[in-house]
Design a protein around this motif. Structure first.
Motif, short mmCIF file in Angstrom:
data_model
loop_
_atom_site.label_atom_id
_atom_site.label_comp_id
_atom_site.label_asym_id
_atom_site.label_seq_id
_atom_site.Cartn_x
_atom_site.Cartn_y
_atom_site.Cartn_z
N PHE A 151 0.83 -1.21 0.00
CA PHE A 151 0.00 0.00 0.00
C PHE A 151 0.87 1.26 0.00
CE2 PHE A 151 -1.70 3.22 3.06
CZ PHE A 151 -2.54 3.86 2.17
N LEU A 152 1.89 1.27 0.85
CA LEU A 152 2.75 2.45 0.96
C LEU A 152 3.53 2.69 -0.33
CD1 LEU A 152 4.10 1.86 4.58
CD2 LEU A 152 2.29 3.43 3.87
N LEU A 153 4.07 1.62 -0.92
CA LEU A 153 4.82 1.77 -2.17
C LEU A 153 3.92 2.21 -3.31
CD1 LEU A 153 7.44 -1.13 -2.36
CD2 LEU A 153 7.87 1.32 -2.34
N VAL A 154 2.75 1.59 -3.40
CA VAL A 154 1.81 1.95 -4.47
C VAL A 154 1.39 3.41 -4.32
CG1 VAL A 154 -0.55 1.58 -5.29
CG2 VAL A 154 0.98 -0.36 -4.97
N LYS A 155 1.09 3.80 -3.09
CA LYS A 155 0.66 5.18 -2.85
C LYS A 155 1.74 6.18 -3.24
CE LYS A 155 -2.43 8.08 -1.23
NZ LYS A 155 -3.71 8.26 -1.94
N ALA A 156 2.99 5.85 -2.94
CA ALA A 156 4.08 6.78 -3.19
C ALA A 156 4.58 6.75 -4.63
CB ALA A 156 5.25 6.48 -2.25
N MET A 157 4.46 5.59 -5.32
CA MET A 157 5.05 5.44 -6.64
C MET A 157 4.05 5.59 -7.78
SD MET A 157 7.73 2.29 -5.95
CE MET A 157 8.40 2.31 -7.60
#
Length: 296
Positions: free
Chosen positions: A232-238
């Motif tokens: 979730f964090l990677l998808v949100k940031a990338m």
């Protein structure tokens, strides 16, 4: 007051703060997620409408939800298999083999785990940049221009780009855990097997794996939980779920529904599915990986 009662009272007051924190910050929010999944609510008003299982019926017909479900499963499978394999290999090499710079490599492998996930997202966004990124530049240097891609813009490969970042971040953490387990294996077992002609490859599968299996079982649950959270964090940031929803995962889709589309109740229904899925998958993995406990 008797000594036994004093002891019990002391234990009670020692456990009370932790128990209250668990109830307030874990049990209550979890129960509230289940409760709110039965309501139609925007999240910012007092107008709540009880709708029963309508949110869950909507889930069954939601193609984007199933896409996020598919992406989450794919990430769990890829990240678990690749990270588990590489972590075990690197841990075995750095534990069993004697060469200069072992401590240096241990530190280097662990560094990604201490970086913020936002920093990791920034690093890989730069690597995947189609014009000035390291990956396409290296392909150009080796005259492999045909393999250059929009690594975060191609719907067919973007989820694999995310998975590589997750693997890079996780390898060092699990490697350290496996190294700790392998360090407790008596050296005499390897020496005896070597005298009987066992190769290092056979020693790994006949000694190392069986005697570290309890640690591997534990980390399988970590793989499931951490992949769901960190994806979730990677998808949100990338990628923020793009392009065209091709990188949506459980929690990113839940977040959008609850806090962007003002469908808080529907978002909580997704949260219930995430909770039940995580719990069920962890229980299944724990059950199918049961093995006899070897003692030494």
């Amino acid at each position: 007051m008797s000594e036994k009662k004093q002891k019990n009272l002391f234990i009670f007051f020692c456990l009370l703060p932790a128990t209250l924190l668990i109830l307030i910050f874990m049990v209550y929010p979890t129960v509230n997620v289940f409760f709110m999944s039965f309501f139609k609510w925007g999240g910012y008003t007092a107008d709540k409408q009880f709708t029963g299982f309508n949110n869950f019926k909507q889930l069954i017909q939601d193609a984007l939800f199933f896409k996020s479900f598919q992406n989450t499963i794919l990430l769990i499978v890829i990240v678990t298999i690749v990270t588990l394999t590489l972590s075990l290999i690197f841990a075995s090499i750095l534990t069993r083999e004697k060469f200069r710079g072992v401590t240096f490599f241990r530190v280097i492998f662990y560094i990604p785990n201490i970086l913020s996930i936002v920093v990791i997202a920034a690093i890989f966004s730069a690597i995947y940049d189609p014009t000035s990124g390291l990956l396409n530049s290296l392909l150009k240097v080796f005259r492999l221009e045909n393999f250059q891609q929009l690594w975060l813009g191609n719907q067919q490969i973007v989820i694999y780009s995310i998975s590589f970042a997750l693997i890079w971040q996780a390898i060092g953490y699990y490697m350290v855990m496996y190294m700790a387990a392998m360090a407790s294996i008596p050296e005499s077992l390897y020496e005896a097997s070597a005298l009987e002609g066992a190769s290092p490859f056979k020693q790994f599968f006949e000694i190392t794996l069986p005697l570290t299996w309890s640690t591997i079982r534990t980390t399988l649950t970590f793989f499931v939980i951490s992949t769901i959270n960190l994806s979730f964090l990677l998808v949100k940031a990338m990628t923020n779920g793009g392009p065209d929803g091709s990188t949506e995962v459980f929690l990113s889709y839940m977040y959008k529904q609850a806090y962007t589309n003002s469908s808080y109740g529907y978002g909580m229904a997704i949260g219930v599915v995430v909770f039940l899925f995580s719990f069920a998958l962890s229980a299944i993995l724990n059950n199918i990986t049961k093995r006899p406990i070897y003692e030494f």
